[in-house]
Write a protein that holds these residues in place. Structure first.
Motif, mmCIF file in Angstrom:
data_model
loop_
_atom_site.group_PDB
_atom_site.id
_atom_site.type_symbol
_atom_site.label_atom_id
_atom_site.label_comp_id
_atom_site.label_asym_id
_atom_site.label_seq_id
_atom_site.Cartn_x
_atom_site.Cartn_y
_atom_site.Cartn_z
ATOM 1 N N LYS A 173 0.848 -1.182 0.000
ATOM 2 C CA LYS A 173 0.000 0.000 0.000
ATOM 3 C C LYS A 173 0.889 1.240 0.000
ATOM 4 O O LYS A 173 1.750 1.385 0.871
ATOM 5 N N ILE A 174 0.694 2.091 -0.996
ATOM 6 C CA ILE A 174 1.428 3.349 -1.072
ATOM 7 C C ILE A 174 0.427 4.477 -1.260
ATOM 8 O O ILE A 174 -0.697 4.261 -1.724
ATOM 9 N N ASN A 175 0.854 5.696 -0.942
ATOM 10 C CA ASN A 175 -0.075 6.817 -1.075
ATOM 11 C C ASN A 175 -0.315 7.152 -2.544
ATOM 12 O O ASN A 175 0.451 6.753 -3.435
ATOM 13 N N HIS A 205 2.043 6.679 -5.995
ATOM 14 C CA HIS A 205 1.529 5.813 -7.061
ATOM 15 C C HIS A 205 1.490 6.567 -8.387
ATOM 16 O O HIS A 205 1.844 6.025 -9.440
ATOM 17 N N ASP A 206 1.075 7.821 -8.344
ATOM 18 C CA ASP A 206 1.028 8.635 -9.556
ATOM 19 C C ASP A 206 2.431 8.839 -10.123
ATOM 20 O O ASP A 206 2.637 8.753 -11.338
ATOM 21 N N ASP A 207 3.419 9.057 -9.248
ATOM 22 C CA ASP A 207 4.806 9.206 -9.703
ATOM 23 C C ASP A 207 5.320 7.908 -10.319
ATOM 24 O O ASP A 207 6.023 7.933 -11.337
ATOM 25 N N ALA A 246 6.554 7.551 -14.176
ATOM 26 C CA ALA A 246 7.900 7.040 -14.464
ATOM 27 C C ALA A 246 7.837 5.765 -15.289
ATOM 28 O O ALA A 246 8.688 5.541 -16.154
ATOM 29 N N SER A 247 6.826 4.941 -15.052
ATOM 30 C CA SER A 247 6.715 3.684 -15.799
ATOM 31 C C SER A 247 6.497 3.935 -17.284
ATOM 32 O O SER A 247 6.979 3.181 -18.117
ATOM 33 N N GLN A 285 8.148 -0.877 -12.441
ATOM 34 C CA GLN A 285 8.806 0.370 -12.034
ATOM 35 C C GLN A 285 8.951 0.422 -10.518
ATOM 36 O O GLN A 285 10.006 0.774 -10.001
ATOM 37 N N ALA A 286 7.893 0.058 -9.801
ATOM 38 C CA ALA A 286 7.950 0.052 -8.337
ATOM 39 C C ALA A 286 9.003 -0.947 -7.851
ATOM 40 O O ALA A 286 9.793 -0.638 -6.953
#
Length: 68
Positions: free
Chosen positions: A5-7, A11-13, A17-18, A28-29
């Motif tokens: 779980k990420i904010n 997630h948008d970043d 980037a992906s 990417q993560a």
């Protein structure tokens, strides 16, 4: 495999980037997580040093281009 779980902003970043890096959002993560772990484990190495070492470990023969 699990769920991380990420904010929403992070997630948008990752999503942005992906697209640039031509990876899936998950890939990417995973990439950022791996590089972050390696950077923490090797605080005296630069990003370039870390990537060079990873390429060597993967037996990738990359030549460094200097100049133009």
């Amino acid at each position: 495999m699990g769920i991380v779980k990420i904010n929403d902003e992070l997630h948008d970043d990752v999503r942005k980037a992906s697209v640039v890096m031509v990876r899936s959002i998950n890939a990417q993560a995973e990439y950022w997580i791996k590089i972050g772990m390696l950077a923490e484990a090797n605080p005296n190495m630069s990003f370039s040093d870390i990537m060079s070492e990873q390429m060597k470990l993967a037996d990738v023969k990359a030549e460094r281009v200097v100049g133009g």
